[in-house]
Design a protein around this motif. Structure first.
Motif, PDB file in Angstrom:
ATOM      1  N   UNK A 113     146.324  37.234  14.179  1.00  0.00           N
ATOM      2  CA  UNK A 113     146.659  38.478  13.873  1.00  0.00           C
ATOM      3  C   UNK A 113     146.358  39.109  15.087  1.00  0.00           C
ATOM      4  N   UNK A 114     147.397  39.857  15.675  1.00  0.00           N
ATOM      5  CA  UNK A 114     147.051  40.707  16.983  1.00  0.00           C
ATOM      6  C   UNK A 114     146.287  41.807  16.907  1.00  0.00           C
ATOM      7  N   UNK A 115     145.769  42.357  16.129  1.00  0.00           N
ATOM      8  CA  UNK A 115     145.288  43.629  15.808  1.00  0.00           C
ATOM      9  C   UNK A 115     143.467  42.885  15.214  1.00  0.00           C
ATOM     10  N   UNK A 116     143.337  41.902  15.309  1.00  0.00           N
ATOM     11  CA  UNK A 116     141.887  41.102  14.983  1.00  0.00           C
ATOM     12  C   UNK A 116     141.168  40.955  15.774  1.00  0.00           C
ATOM     13  N   UNK A 117     139.921  40.977  16.040  1.00  0.00           N
ATOM     14  CA  UNK A 117     138.913  40.646  17.131  1.00  0.00           C
ATOM     15  C   UNK A 117     138.328  39.300  16.973  1.00  0.00           C
ATOM     16  N   UNK A 118     138.877  38.474  16.197  1.00  0.00           N
ATOM     17  CA  UNK A 118     138.223  37.124  15.804  1.00  0.00           C
ATOM     18  C   UNK A 118     138.778  35.912  16.858  1.00  0.00           C
ATOM     19  N   UNK A 119     137.793  35.338  17.271  1.00  0.00           N
ATOM     20  CA  UNK A 119     138.255  34.202  17.953  1.00  0.00           C
ATOM     21  C   UNK A 119     137.359  32.851  17.327  1.00  0.00           C
ATOM     22  N   UNK A 120     137.886  31.692  17.768  1.00  0.00           N
ATOM     23  CA  UNK A 120     137.273  30.423  17.093  1.00  0.00           C
ATOM     24  C   UNK A 120     136.854  29.433  18.129  1.00  0.00           C
ATOM     25  N   UNK A 121     135.645  29.252  17.746  1.00  0.00           N
ATOM     26  CA  UNK A 121     134.831  28.307  19.027  1.00  0.00           C
ATOM     27  C   UNK A 121     135.142  26.886  18.459  1.00  0.00           C
ATOM     28  N   UNK A 122     135.819  25.777  19.213  1.00  0.00           N
ATOM     29  CA  UNK A 122     136.113  24.447  18.630  1.00  0.00           C
ATOM     30  C   UNK A 122     135.001  23.601  19.141  1.00  0.00           C
TER      31      UNK A 122
ATOM     32  N   UNK B  34     131.822  23.486  18.715  1.00  0.00           N
ATOM     33  CA  UNK B  34     130.539  24.406  19.007  1.00  0.00           C
ATOM     34  C   UNK B  34     129.276  23.506  18.905  1.00  0.00           C
ATOM     35  N   UNK B  35     128.433  23.573  19.737  1.00  0.00           N
ATOM     36  CA  UNK B  35     127.254  22.808  19.593  1.00  0.00           C
ATOM     37  C   UNK B  35     127.410  21.566  19.710  1.00  0.00           C
ATOM     38  N   UNK B  36     128.467  20.979  20.083  1.00  0.00           N
ATOM     39  CA  UNK B  36     128.833  19.562  20.440  1.00  0.00           C
ATOM     40  C   UNK B  36     128.834  18.868  19.213  1.00  0.00           C
ATOM     41  N   UNK B  37     129.146  19.427  18.030  1.00  0.00           N
ATOM     42  CA  UNK B  37     128.984  18.635  16.711  1.00  0.00           C
ATOM     43  C   UNK B  37     130.307  18.803  16.181  1.00  0.00           C
ATOM     44  N   UNK B  38     131.483  19.007  16.782  1.00  0.00           N
ATOM     45  CA  UNK B  38     133.029  18.767  16.222  1.00  0.00           C
ATOM     46  C   UNK B  38     133.001  19.664  15.008  1.00  0.00           C
ATOM     47  N   UNK B  39     132.507  21.075  15.129  1.00  0.00           N
ATOM     48  CA  UNK B  39     132.689  22.118  14.227  1.00  0.00           C
ATOM     49  C   UNK B  39     133.375  23.370  14.680  1.00  0.00           C
ATOM     50  N   UNK B  40     134.014  23.762  13.921  1.00  0.00           N
ATOM     51  CA  UNK B  40     134.574  25.255  14.291  1.00  0.00           C
ATOM     52  C   UNK B  40     133.958  26.254  13.666  1.00  0.00           C
TER      53      UNK B  40
END
Length: 136
Positions: free
Chosen positions: A61-70, A72-78
């Motif tokens: 969504x271009x109006x969103x402020x959300x990013x996803x960290x893939x 994360x914590x070196x635990x293969x979680x998003x």
């Protein structure tokens, strides 16, 4: 005759003016954060360093402020985070048995994070981490 010349001169003057429309394009602060990173994570709880790769992607969504960290914590979680200018906020969230919350900011091209991770599957300590992620 003078009126005709005056009218013709005004018409020429008006037609020589250029009208320029300036369309303001909103700046997407999430672009500061997106990319691939080499992460150096320090666990204050366990007094040890961990190295891993992480990727940050924008929400569609271009109006969103959300990013996803893939990864994360070196635990293969998003996980997801909200971007506010130069600041990143990781709201409290439970993902694959981990309870996570934290903050971060950009320091030149490096992402500096501070967060806590609680492993809900085991009765371990809450892991308080300080991390620097270097853009690749």
């Amino acid at each position: 005759m003078k009126n005709a010349l005056l009218g013709l001169s005004l018409l020429f003057l008006i037609s020589s003016c250029d009208i320029v429309y300036v369309e303001e394009v909103p700046i997407d602060s999430r672009n500061l954060f997106t990319g691939r990173y080499e992460v150096e994570e320090y666990s204050e709880t366990y007094d040890q360093f961990t190295l891993y790769d992480m990727r940050i992607l924008k929400d569609g969504d271009p109006y969103s402020n959300v990013v996803y960290l893939r990864n994360f914590y070196g635990a293969n979680i998003e996980i997801y985070a909200n971007v506010y200018g130069n600041e990143l906020r990781i709201p409290r969230q439970q993902v694959n048995g981990y309870l996570i919350k934290g903050v971060g900011h950009m320091d030149y091209h490096d992402l500096v994070l501070s967060y806590r991770v609680e492993d809900l599957r085991s009765n371990s300590y809450i892991d308080f981490c300080s991390t620097v992620a270097y853009r690749r």
